[in-house]
Design an enzyme around this catalytic site. Structure first.
Site, PDB file in Angstrom:
ATOM      1  N   GLY A  22       0.767  -1.012   0.103  1.00 36.98           N
ATOM      2  CA  GLY A  22      -0.101  -0.178   0.195  1.00 36.98           C
ATOM      3  C   GLY A  22       0.766   1.444  -0.187  1.00 36.98           C
ATOM      4  N   GLY A  24       3.787   1.660  -1.804  1.00 36.66           N
ATOM      5  CA  GLY A  24       4.392   1.713  -2.979  1.00 36.66           C
ATOM      6  C   GLY A  24       5.068   0.472  -3.489  1.00 36.66           C
ATOM      7  CB  VAL A  26      10.035  -2.875  -2.905  1.00 38.70           C
ATOM      8  CG1 VAL A  26      11.786  -2.818  -2.633  1.00 38.70           C
ATOM      9  CG2 VAL A  26       9.473  -1.979  -1.753  1.00 38.70           C
ATOM     10  CE  LYS A  41       7.742   0.926   0.353  1.00 43.88           C
ATOM     11  NZ  LYS A  41       7.435   0.398   1.707  1.00 43.88           N
ATOM     12  CG  ASP A 136       2.233   0.958   9.559  1.00 43.86           C
ATOM     13  OD1 ASP A 136       1.468   0.098  10.138  1.00 43.86           O
ATOM     14  OD2 ASP A 136       2.408   0.716   8.374  1.00 43.86           O
TER      15      ASP A 136
END
Length: 894
Positions: A22, A24, A26, A41, A136
């Site tokens: 969610g 991005g 990589v 990323k 997070d």
């Protein structure tokens, strides 16, 4: 959009995709300048549409790139894709998989889970110490390399790659928990409770998320999971995960307790430092059975700034093994090379509101006074080797406990008596008639005690005639000697002298040392609070505002032979709280063998609007130490006191509620408290210690007029309410050379206090408010043995009614006089239907709502909204701090 091989992002050439989520995509890429492979990323292009967010993202990314730690992914660079403006970050390239891979197959072995946990905690500690919070943390953001190294990913990026949320606004919820990052404050299942509520996250939020990850590594299942995101969030707020022992009987109790401590709902009850969490995990990994989980820490040395000492807490259940071990060996001298003080926390019994405490001489038991849910204050004893505190029957209204030298008995005070009781329980015995302010008990059976004014008195422990052992010094304006403590020889003692009439900066405020057989004394240091001797040091607090009672705990070397201080004081703890019932008293205690306990005041708060159901409908003001909020008569402004932390004084501020702008009215040179509005909103009154303990001042808000002194006399006048006709101010008057609120009085705005004997309530009347018609006054008083709310006719007080029925304080009238609000002893907000004309009548109190406990509030004119001060750290039971061998490291230095 996906990037194909060969695409260039600045100097980076894309080689192949590695994954997507969610936040991005990589890619494996090659740095053409340095010839090395890296990971790139690419973040959502929408991030570049907001210049401010992009700037803050770059600042946060650069801060994260400064983290150089083996357990944090190293960031090399940031940039912007020239084709679509999408920002990207460049990091080291890792070989392995995220933690989601190993735990998706089931529980890890305890050894491996602890190993991974230590590495994660060490990475968190390194970032937190630089002021960077992840927000997070989840298995997808923890990477395990092929050689077993753990790296935390996306550190510092979560906050600024997510949209801002206004106060009270609901956060967005990811739709597939466990596979993508949270949109606002984290990922469902790993969010801390404060994130679920949409409140600010700090380093302790990461610790909660860590606990959820460690739980999953040990059990193979999520700590919190429901059939929907909403049910998962509800579980985080209200439920505890199943016991780990249900899935793995071999797990040590110490490890399970550690996980539980990480997952405490209230941030203040979790580990307060990831560094300490890593230490305790390491202690478990190296201890057979895993039950000894104490933490060690060196103490701050002289010359370091206050607050440099690293403070932390370990829940009592977690620290039990360490404390039990210490109790077995605590009487032996600390061994050479010992790592320092062992710190833990002491949880209070549920529903008990802490008052003050004393440690037994051998440091194995804590006596404290505290009020229960019914508002009754009594004495409790808690062995430090136990998780349970026992109340002592027959000690109602007990406060200021002190131990006998043999640890078998406890002395304490009630409102008008000195008592003794056996620590194991039994009938209490009255020793003296006194409104006490501290006591001490030596091995010869001598008790020293004092009243709120006058000298220190000596009495035999069996009772008898008290004899003065100190003499007030008129030349130094001394009015009170209090808080005595015997030194180890049982002959000398220290005590605090105060000038209660002239204010905290007066020369009469000193710590003295004296002897039982002489009235001579010696000044040893300047202080305005109680002082305790322990293992070669005097402990005392400094920097506390007079009425906010928060200070820094200091330790100064003290020579028992010369009876004098040496060297410079050293900061031991910040934000040490003080007793709200005892002026010039800070809540800390220390034993002869080097055990220290103190209360940390969780005082930072924000202004929150609540409706009549307790639902939040608005928030304003940055976190700070506020008090005494008052809404203006027209409802457009708010006046309040705010602590200036640098100067240690309260300042008066006014906040425009319509424009959201704050203006300072007084500066921090003096302590200014309890602001009041005049009925027309053109002036404010407040109390200040500029000349005496507290005089009343008035300030006109328009123009540049200087404030006006309404009183100029010794003693203390604290404003309560401005009369509706504008002619007078109700004050609580503490008379010169006294230290109790002996009466409420009416002060004309042009003269001295009116001597109205019928208005002289003698049981601590406070928080008084006048009805809109000026005929009735509501106030709190402890005349029944606990604080209740009363209403009396005004100004003659010839008729009185008790309003609350189970304890209460801080009454406020609705503007039309049809309701009276107050806060009950258990923290509930109450409403009572009343009638003020032609006579007064009151209905039955009804519960409105129950926010976190606070008495700092005001009510809108129509009674539909409540402006309350709610702490930024919400906890109904903030633990006390315990430090074993607190002087280790200081003793060698001094």
């Amino acid at each position: 959009m996906s990037l194909s091989a060969g695409t260039r992002l600045g100097p980076y050439e894309i080689l192949s995709p590695l994954g997507a989520g969610g936040m991005g995509e990589v890619y494996r890429a090659r740095d053409t300048r340095l010839g090395r492979e890296v990971a790139v990323k690419v973040l959502p292009a929408a991030l570049s549409q907001d210049a401010d967010r992009l700037r803050r993202f770059e600042q946060e990314a650069r801060a994260a790139s400064a983290l150089n730690h083996p357990n944090i992914l190293t960031l090399h660079d940031i940039g912007t894709n020239s084709s679509d403006g999408a920002p990207y970050v460049v990091s080291e390239l890792l070989e392995g998989e995220t933690l989601r891979g190993p735990i998706s197959a089931g529980a890890l072995s305890p050894r491996k889970a602890i190993d991974y946990g230590i590495q994660i905690a060490q990475g968190l500690a390194a970032a937190h110490e630089k002021g960077i919070v992840h927000r997070d943390l989840k298995p997808e953001n923890v990477f395990v390399t092929d050689d077993g190294r753990v790296k935390i990913l996306d550190f510092g990026l979560a906050k600024l790659t997510q949209p801002e949320t206004a106060p009270g606004q609901q956060t967005s919820i990811p739709t597939a928990p466990g596979t993508e990052p949270g949109v606002v404050m984290g990922t469902v299942g790993y969010m801390a409770p404060e994130q679920v509520k949409g409140q600010p996250a700090d380093h302790r939020s990461d610790i909660f998320s860590f606990g959820a990850i460690l739980y999953e590594m040990l059990s193979g299942r999520r700590a919190f999971r429901g059939d929907s995101a909403v049910e998962t969030m509800s579980a985080i707020l209200k439920e505890d995960p199943p016991e780990l022992s249900e899935t793995n009987k071999s797990l040590s109790p110490g490890l399970e307790r550690l996980v539980r401590h990480c997952l405490e709902k209230a941030p203040a009850q979790r580990f307060q430092s990831a560094r300490d969490l890593a230490y305790d995990l390491d202690a478990i990994s190296t201890t057979s059975g895993g039950t000894i989980v104490g933490s060690s820490l060196g103490v701050t040395h002289p010359g370091r700034r206050p607050g440099a000492v690293r403070l932390f807490t370990i829940a009592a259940a977690v620290a039990l093994g360490a404390i039990a071990t210490w109790l077995a060996i605590g009487r032996r001298p600390a061994r050479e090379g010992s790592q320092g003080a062992v710190r833990a926390s002491i949880l209070l019994p549920p529903g008990v509101a802490f008052d003050c405490m004393a440690l037994s001489p051998d440091g194995t038991r804590l006596a404290f006074s505290g009020g229960n849910a019914q508002g009754t204050r009594m004495l409790w004893v808690r062995p430090l080797s136990s998780l349970k505190a026992e109340s002592i029957a027959g000690t109602d209204s007990a406060t200021l406990p002190f131990w006998s030298a043999d640890g078998k008995s406890i002395g304490f005070f009630t409102d008008d008596k000195l008592w003794r009781v056996e620590a194991a329980g039994g009938p209490a015995t009255t020793l003296a008639e006194v409104a006490g302010a501290g006591g001490t008990w030596n091995r010869n059976g001598d008790i020293l005690y004092c009243g709120v004014t006058g000298p220190i008195l000596r009495i035999p422990a069996a009772g008898g005639k008290p004899v003065p052992v100190t003499k007030l010094n008129a030349a130094r304006h001394e009015t009170s000697h209090r808080y005595p403590q015997f030194l180890p020889d049982g002959r000398h003692f220290i005590y605090l002298s105060l000038n209660l009439d002239r204010g905290p900066e007066d020369e009469g405020n000193q710590i003295h040392v004296a002897a039982l057989d002489s009235l001579e004394e010696r000044i040893v240091l300047r202080s305005v609070t109680n002082t305790v001797y322990s293992r070669g040091f005097l402990l005392f607090t400094k920097g506390a505002a007079t009425y906010t009672r928060i200070g820094t705990l200091l330790a100064q070397p003290f020579d028992l032979k010369r009876l004098e201080t040496r060297g410079e004081p050293v900061a031991i703890a910040d934000q040490v709280g003080g007793s709200s019932g005892y002026y010039n008293y800070s809540n800390f205690a220390a034993s002869e063998n080097g055990t220290l306990a103190y209360e940390t005041a969780s005082v930072e708060a924000r202004f929150v609007w609540l409706d009549r159901s307790g639902r939040r409908v608005g928030t304003f003001g940055e976190p700070a130490v506020y008090n005494w909020p008052r809404i203006s008569p027209d409802g457009t402004r708010l006046v309040y006191a705010r602590l200036n932390g640098t100067l240690g004084k309260n300042e008066i501020w006014i906040h425009d509620l319509t424009r959201n702008v704050s203006t300072r009215v007084t500066d921090g040179r003096y302590d200014s408290v309890i602001p009041l509005w005049s009925p027309d909103g053109a002036r404010i009154a407040f109390s200040s210690d500029r000349k005496h303990q507290a005089d009343l001042y008035a300030q006109t808000l328009s123009g540049a007029a200087a404030d006006e002194a309404l009183t100029d006399e010794e003693g203390e006048k604290l404003g309560q309410d401005w009369s509706p006709d504008g002619n007078g101010i109700v004050v609580s008057e503490r008379q010169a050379s006294g230290n109790r609120l002996v009466r409420l009085a009416l002060l004309p705005v042009t003269g001295s206090v009116v001597d109205a004997d019928l208005f002289a309530f003698r049981n601590n009347p406070r928080n008084a408010r006048l009805s809109a018609d000026g005929r009735w006054i509501a106030y709190g008083s402890d005349e029944s043995g606990r604080f209740e709310v009363y209403v009396a006719s005004f100004p003659d007080a010839s008729r009185r009614w008790q309003i609350s029925n189970s304890g209460g304080e801080t009454p406020i009238w609705r503007r039309d006089g049809k309701e009276l609000f107050y806060v009950a002893a258990d923290g509930k907000f109450m409403a009572v239907n009343v009638q003020t004309s032609p006579s007064f009548t009151a209905g039955v109190p009804a519960v409105l709502f129950e926010p976190p406990r606070t008495n700092a509030y005001d009510v809108s004119a129509d009674g539909q909204r409540f402006l309350v001060l709610l702490p930024t750290i919400e906890s109904n039971s903030v633990p006390l701090n315990l430090v074993l061998h607190w002087t280790e490291g200081l003793e060698k230095k001094n």
